[in-house]
Design an enzyme around this catalytic site. Sequence first.
Site, short mmCIF file in Angstrom:
data_model
loop_
_atom_site.label_atom_id
_atom_site.label_comp_id
_atom_site.label_asym_id
_atom_site.label_seq_id
_atom_site.Cartn_x
_atom_site.Cartn_y
_atom_site.Cartn_z
N CYS A 1 0.79 -1.24 0.00
CA CYS A 1 0.00 0.00 0.00
C CYS A 1 0.82 1.29 0.00
O CYS A 1 1.34 1.69 -1.03
CB CYS A 1 -0.99 -0.04 1.15
SG CYS A 1 -2.36 1.08 0.93
N HIS B 1 -3.76 -5.60 2.51
CA HIS B 1 -3.39 -5.81 3.90
C HIS B 1 -4.02 -7.12 4.34
O HIS B 1 -4.65 -7.81 3.56
CB HIS B 1 -3.94 -4.68 4.78
CG HIS B 1 -3.50 -3.31 4.38
ND1 HIS B 1 -2.28 -2.80 4.72
CD2 HIS B 1 -4.12 -2.33 3.67
CE1 HIS B 1 -2.18 -1.56 4.26
NE2 HIS B 1 -3.29 -1.25 3.61
N1 GLN Z 1 -2.15 6.94 2.35
C1 GLN Z 1 -2.40 6.10 1.26
C2 GLN Z 1 -3.80 6.14 0.70
O1 GLN Z 1 -4.76 6.41 1.42
C3 GLN Z 1 -1.98 4.70 1.66
C4 GLN Z 1 -2.92 4.02 2.63
C5 GLN Z 1 -2.47 2.66 3.05
O2 GLN Z 1 -1.26 2.35 3.14
N2 GLN Z 1 -3.44 1.83 3.40
O3 GLN Z 1 -3.94 5.93 -0.49
#
Ligand code: GLN
Length: 247
Positions: A95, A196
């Site tokens: 992510c 995740h």
């Molecule tokens: N901040 C990023 C987004 O919202 C990554 C979020 C995350 O790692 N889940 O796209």
Amino acid sequence: MSKIKILHMYADMLDLYGDSGNMEVISYRCKMRGIECCIDKYSVDSEMPDFSSYDLIYIGGGADLEQQHISDDLQKCKDGIESARKNGSFLFLICGGYQLMGKYYRDADGNDIPGLGLFDYYTAAEPNRRKRCIGNIVIRTEFTGKTVDIVGFENHGGQTKDVKTPLGSVLYGHGNCTKSSHEGYFEKNVIATYMHGPCLSKNPEISDYIIEYCVNRNSDTPVKLGKLDDDLELKCRDIMKERLLNK
Ligand code: GLN
């Protein structure tokens, strides 16, 4: 005994939804096969490591704020990570970590966090903060010729575009962008994903693809990993697939 060396970067800042669990899964699956697994940690202001000496470099996910916090430090690591990838170290990115290896991440207010530019993709968040890609996700991919369906959980505002070689096609959920047909990024020694979960707990094929790559990367006589009893993991995945795809 074979040995793999892992560098876990920014574990104290980028660790959403149990992303650090991915390292526990790798470590357990190595132990069950008698492979020594050494995990070093790197975070802001740690001594600069020799990135190329690691078989695997791992970065988890984090919200915009954490991404900003590590941004300057990450830039200092650019040359090291770039060389490591060229020298065959494996990059596993989740992510926020995935986003920061591309050209840039633009947040909902239009502020850019520079990426390392290792890949051509770039990410921009939806200006409307309520429009996020949130929920369970199922993708179909292929590891060494075998089709595998992977399940996970995504939560991102970022829309990642210009991904030349995605990890898989989306069967359920969003993926790289809202209602996208593709998810993640994949090269021989790079797996980047929005998943995740932690991602590896229900998807043993990804762990074993990474471990097998790492064990064999400097060897003239490649070995195949022995099978483990993944009955429970696969049952969990099947239940999720059934629930999501057949409703
Ligand atoms: N901040 C990023 C987004 O919202 C990554 C979020 C995350 O790692 N889940 O796209």
